[in-house]
Design a protein around this motif. Sequence first.
Motif, PDB file in Angstrom:
ATOM      1  N   GLY A  63      17.058  18.952  -1.376  1.00 26.87           N
ATOM      2  CA  GLY A  63      17.401  17.727  -2.092  1.00 26.87           C
ATOM      3  C   GLY A  63      16.557  17.446  -3.307  1.00 26.87           C
ATOM      4  O   GLY A  63      16.850  16.494  -4.045  1.00 26.87           O
ATOM      5  N   GLU A  64      15.483  18.228  -3.560  1.00 28.15           N
ATOM      6  CA  GLU A  64      14.639  18.001  -4.726  1.00 28.15           C
ATOM      7  C   GLU A  64      14.933  19.084  -5.765  1.00 28.15           C
ATOM      8  O   GLU A  64      14.927  20.275  -5.461  1.00 28.15           O
ATOM      9  CB  GLU A  64      13.157  18.025  -4.323  1.00 28.15           C
ATOM     10  N   THR A  65      15.176  18.640  -7.017  1.00 25.00           N
ATOM     11  CA  THR A  65      15.570  19.566  -8.085  1.00 25.00           C
ATOM     12  C   THR A  65      14.373  20.381  -8.569  1.00 25.00           C
ATOM     13  O   THR A  65      13.281  19.847  -8.779  1.00 25.00           O
ATOM     14  CB  THR A  65      16.178  18.789  -9.264  1.00 25.00           C
ATOM     15  N   VAL A  66      14.598  21.696  -8.735  1.00 23.61           N
ATOM     16  CA  VAL A  66      13.599  22.617  -9.274  1.00 23.61           C
ATOM     17  C   VAL A  66      14.104  23.081 -10.643  1.00 23.61           C
ATOM     18  O   VAL A  66      15.263  23.494 -10.778  1.00 23.61           O
ATOM     19  CB  VAL A  66      13.394  23.828  -8.346  1.00 23.61           C
ATOM     20  N   THR A  76      19.128  22.372  -7.247  1.00 17.18           N
ATOM     21  CA  THR A  76      18.719  21.501  -6.149  1.00 17.18           C
ATOM     22  C   THR A  76      19.056  22.179  -4.828  1.00 17.18           C
ATOM     23  O   THR A  76      20.243  22.353  -4.504  1.00 17.18           O
ATOM     24  CB  THR A  76      19.426  20.140  -6.233  1.00 17.18           C
ATOM     25  N   PRO A  77      18.036  22.617  -4.049  1.00 16.42           N
ATOM     26  CA  PRO A  77      18.304  23.293  -2.769  1.00 16.42           C
ATOM     27  C   PRO A  77      19.052  22.381  -1.804  1.00 16.42           C
ATOM     28  O   PRO A  77      18.825  21.153  -1.774  1.00 16.42           O
ATOM     29  CB  PRO A  77      16.913  23.651  -2.245  1.00 16.42           C
ATOM     30  N   GLU A  78      19.952  22.979  -1.049  1.00 20.39           N
ATOM     31  CA  GLU A  78      20.683  22.249  -0.022  1.00 20.39           C
ATOM     32  C   GLU A  78      20.213  22.725   1.351  1.00 20.39           C
ATOM     33  O   GLU A  78      19.347  23.616   1.467  1.00 20.39           O
ATOM     34  CB  GLU A  78      22.179  22.459  -0.212  1.00 20.39           C
ATOM     35  N   VAL A  79      20.857  22.140   2.380  1.00 18.90           N
ATOM     36  CA  VAL A  79      20.445  22.461   3.749  1.00 18.90           C
ATOM     37  C   VAL A  79      20.610  23.957   4.018  1.00 18.90           C
ATOM     38  O   VAL A  79      19.838  24.567   4.753  1.00 18.90           O
ATOM     39  CB  VAL A  79      21.253  21.621   4.751  1.00 18.90           C
ATOM     40  N   VAL A  98      11.913  27.114   1.058  1.00 19.87           N
ATOM     41  CA  VAL A  98      12.445  25.768   0.909  1.00 19.87           C
ATOM     42  C   VAL A  98      12.075  24.956   2.140  1.00 19.87           C
ATOM     43  O   VAL A  98      12.418  25.320   3.274  1.00 19.87           O
ATOM     44  CB  VAL A  98      13.978  25.804   0.721  1.00 19.87           C
ATOM     45  N   GLY A  99      11.365  23.839   1.917  1.00 14.71           N
ATOM     46  CA  GLY A  99      10.947  22.980   3.002  1.00 14.71           C
ATOM     47  C   GLY A  99      11.892  21.818   3.217  1.00 14.71           C
ATOM     48  O   GLY A  99      12.871  21.633   2.494  1.00 14.71           O
ATOM     49  N   ALA A 100      11.594  21.005   4.245  1.00 20.01           N
ATOM     50  CA  ALA A 100      12.435  19.857   4.578  1.00 20.01           C
ATOM     51  C   ALA A 100      12.265  18.775   3.526  1.00 20.01           C
ATOM     52  O   ALA A 100      11.152  18.492   3.060  1.00 20.01           O
ATOM     53  CB  ALA A 100      12.079  19.318   5.961  1.00 20.01           C
ATOM     54  N   GLY A 101      13.374  18.113   3.200  1.00 21.05           N
ATOM     55  CA  GLY A 101      13.349  17.039   2.218  1.00 21.05           C
ATOM     56  C   GLY A 101      13.503  15.690   2.866  1.00 21.05           C
ATOM     57  O   GLY A 101      13.736  15.575   4.076  1.00 21.05           O
ATOM     58  N   ASP A 102      13.351  14.650   2.057  1.00 24.38           N
ATOM     59  CA  ASP A 102      13.511  13.282   2.548  1.00 24.38           C
ATOM     60  C   ASP A 102      14.980  12.907   2.542  1.00 24.38           C
ATOM     61  O   ASP A 102      15.777  13.430   1.754  1.00 24.38           O
ATOM     62  CB  ASP A 102      12.736  12.300   1.675  1.00 24.38           C
ATOM     63  N   PHE A 103      15.351  11.980   3.449  1.00 27.06           N
ATOM     64  CA  PHE A 103      16.702  11.431   3.419  1.00 27.06           C
ATOM     65  C   PHE A 103      16.966  10.839   2.049  1.00 27.06           C
ATOM     66  O   PHE A 103      16.106  10.134   1.475  1.00 27.06           O
ATOM     67  CB  PHE A 103      16.858  10.338   4.487  1.00 27.06           C
ATOM     68  N   ALA A 104      18.130  11.085   1.518  1.00 26.10           N
ATOM     69  CA  ALA A 104      18.471  10.495   0.223  1.00 26.10           C
ATOM     70  C   ALA A 104      18.655   8.990   0.351  1.00 26.10           C
ATOM     71  O   ALA A 104      18.388   8.245  -0.606  1.00 26.10           O
ATOM     72  CB  ALA A 104      19.756  11.133  -0.322  1.00 26.10           C
ATOM     73  N   ALA A 159      18.068  15.274  11.023  1.00 25.84           N
ATOM     74  CA  ALA A 159      19.057  16.216  10.482  1.00 25.84           C
ATOM     75  C   ALA A 159      18.323  17.460  10.033  1.00 25.84           C
ATOM     76  O   ALA A 159      17.191  17.396   9.520  1.00 25.84           O
ATOM     77  CB  ALA A 159      19.824  15.607   9.305  1.00 25.84           C
ATOM     78  N   ARG A 160      18.965  18.631  10.224  1.00 28.74           N
ATOM     79  CA  ARG A 160      18.338  19.884   9.828  1.00 28.74           C
ATOM     80  C   ARG A 160      18.058  19.869   8.327  1.00 28.74           C
ATOM     81  O   ARG A 160      18.910  19.537   7.506  1.00 28.74           O
ATOM     82  CB  ARG A 160      19.240  21.067  10.181  1.00 28.74           C
ATOM     83  N   GLY A 161      16.845  20.266   8.008  1.00 26.75           N
ATOM     84  CA  GLY A 161      16.459  20.356   6.600  1.00 26.75           C
ATOM     85  C   GLY A 161      15.870  19.069   6.064  1.00 26.75           C
ATOM     86  O   GLY A 161      15.555  19.012   4.867  1.00 26.75           O
TER      87      GLY A 161
END
Length: 955
Positions: free
Chosen positions: A508-511, A551-554, A584-590, A659-661
């Motif tokens: 969920g975070e843009t690179v 932006t990586p996804e699950v 790619v690590g786990a992101g925060d809920f949007a 949720a996964r990811g």
Amino acid sequence: MSPARRAGRPLAAVLALVIALAGLVSVAAPAQAAEEATYVRTFAAAGSGEGATGSSYALAQDADGRVYTAELSAGVVKVYSAEGEFLRTIGQGHLSSAYGAAVDAAGNVHVTESGGRISTFDPNGTLISSFRVDASIPFQIAASGGHLFVTDVDTGRVLKLTPQGEQVGTWENVGGPGQRASAFGIAARDGYVYVADLHGGAIRKYDTNGTHVADFTQVSGRAMAGPYGVSVDSAGRIAVAELYGPGAAVLDPQGRTLVAWGSRGTGAGQFQQPTGISLDDTGRVYVADFQRNIQQFELEPTFKAFTPTIQGSGRAGDELSVTASTSPEPASWTYAWTVGGSDEVRSRATTFTPTLADVGEFVTVTVTAKGVDGEPADRSGVAQQQVLPALMAAGATLTDSTPTTPPTSGDVLTVVPDESRIPEGGRRVQTRWGHLDDEQECVTRDDFDGSVTYDVSNADAGRTICVSLMYLATGYDTLVVGAAASDLAVGAFTAPTPMTDVQEPRVGETVTATVDLDDAPEGAEVTAWQWGLVDGEDCAAIEGADEAAFTPEVAEFEKSLCVTVTVSAPHHADATTTHAVGEVGAGDFAESPAVSIQGWVEAGVETTATVTGGDPADAERAYQWNLDGEPIDGATQAAFTPKGAHRGHELSVTVTSSARGFVDDVTTSDAVEVGVGTLRVPSPQPSSDRPRVGEPISLPIDLSEAPEEAAAHWQWGVAADEDCVAISGATSASFTPTADLVGKTLCVEAGVTAEGYEPLAGVFVLPHSVVRGTLPAMRAVLSTRTPKVGTTLTAPLMSGTLPKGATTTTTWGLAQAGKECRPVTKAGSYRVTSTMAGREVCVRVSVTAPGYVEWSTTLRTHRVTEAAKASTSRKVVRDREVFTVRAQGLAPGQRYRISLRHQMVTGKADSHGRVVRKVRYGKGLKSAQRTILVRGFEGGKVTYLKRIRVTHRVR
């Protein structure tokens, strides 16, 4: 001096005197030449007919053999066929007189006339131009080589003109020193001009610039007697009309007499005053006998002069051939090929092949046309051509060490010569490499001489590499062959490694990746990005991830992210490089979900946690109920029933979303005080969660288990943030949304009170906003299905009470039977007129109201429906007493429901849209006024509603 006068005498008088003198001069007929001309016919005899001649001084012919005669007195030119048949007249109404005529190669006819003018007519006889010339008396005219040549009788000059009348040359004193200058007849052909000097007794030959070439003064060994007319054929033979002589003669190009004929008289082949003559290439001779006729003769045939044509390259080893033609067609041809002026005949065929030893020499071929038994006499033509060096042949191809790609820096090109056709003794003397210029020429470099290989470097980028090979051999032209690469050369470089703004990517975070191109070739730019996942040594592409930012996804969670960049530079091969970014690590809920406790919270009553929203929406939920902020052991379900000991404490619920990811999201609801638990009233539910304008919605509160004196209270409102803003007057269990509430969310503050009991209260928010309503069931009916002329049609709308602001629009139209009808006329009624006979009337009835979906229907005159109504067989009914409910105006077969308080019966309307149903009230009802509701449904919506008021009495 006037152009029409000489020494004060008119031209007619001068010429008449000349003609008269011709009658006084008598020249004895000389000994005949070897042959005579054969008389053929006489035509154009003097007279008054259209084909008769009058005063004709000159003759001319065109390419098709037609004969032209200039008629002085008539002022016209008459045209005859080669056989003497009259064809037409030229110049009527345009010429004052006609002295002479000439026909050019284009068929245009040029005529000299009095007044010093020359007029030109096209082949159809249409006047093209008319102009004056610098001549006192422009007498006879000839056309050749794009010029006109005119004799001036008065001055003895010859004028050279363009067809437009520009004088480009003249020569004087045709008669020569000590002689009277005179110039009468004139002919021009193949670069020469022939002038008849009447008084000088000669035919004088000039080139076209006036340079004197020769004089011809003899006919059959005697002096030429008054040459008046002259003509020349393609063989150079000269025909002369002798005004003072016996008649006519034909000379060869050297002036020797070929034939002379004629005598004084009026018979065939005899002349009185021969003035004009014309000789064509077929040997036909026409002689004009002034004021008498035109006679045709034929000469013995002779071959027309010709020049052979040599075909072929002229190179040693290549065959030469010769062609020639003349007329008449020879019986045979002979050929003689010689080289370098030698008398040795190398070939007597039509072909000859020069050798290498002949290079530089001239090949001469003599072609002779031969007749039968010497008739006509042999005639030869000569042609020459210089022998050129022979041509060598060779080829060359380029091969690349990497043949599947364009020549690239580091490649090696090799030239492979094909020397199989180089003659013995030939050799390659030069090999040079270079580049093609803008003209596709190979510009070579001296420092690359001799090598058959070439190392491609970055200096060649953007250019086409070529090679030039030179060969020499004795007797051959120098041969230079070349070859060029099929593609531009390209350079090579290493793409710089991209950098990313994030070293530890998360879902969920843009690179974003960037590339420093400072050290890349000039003009370099990034032309492709491709994000992927590390797969061994590769970076496996992620579909659609082809921008600088990603932006990586699950799907990429716990996988190693990589990015591949492609850099392009002008005239260089694309360069690519890959950078491994990291796992790619786990992101925060949007978005965190909203958590609330639904309904009242009181001891002994189950309450439920409500979770709405959240991104990702498919997260799993875990619950933990809290009392005064502390977890309650075992309270981990979505629902929880507070205990008596919890009264007066703050109750909240904490929801953990997984949720996964993503990192777990923890959200706690607002705390709610646990209330007194005395009243037992089920939590009310709204009658619909989708409010519509005009359709009542209710929040019924079931007080069946509450004390008898318990009362329910409502206040409907609009949800605004966390408030419920009251709607004035909306204080009943049901509420009908109005148009101004469309798009707003309804809420209701509801409560139950009873004397001596802790009141109950709560706020209920509907999950969906108010939408546009459906207008009440209605229909439009035509006043008649069979209108007649003069009938006024109406289409009244049958409906229940329409909302405030409702507008009904009636639009009428016409159509052929069975065809589409499009209403266009808006009116409350529609008058049927005679012009509508045989057509169908249609009407579109539409109803619009603020906040409601438009209702419309289209009718045709063939259909009629009844007005909607409902009734009962009794107005007063008793417990369990059967009575009949009737209703009409429903659609045929429409489903209906008859409601009698908590009872209902259902069914379908008959084919007429009518209902007849026996019903009865059950026991236990109090005496009261009651309302029976008759509803019709279509697609789950009420489209028919009728209320019947009855009085119910207990037995």
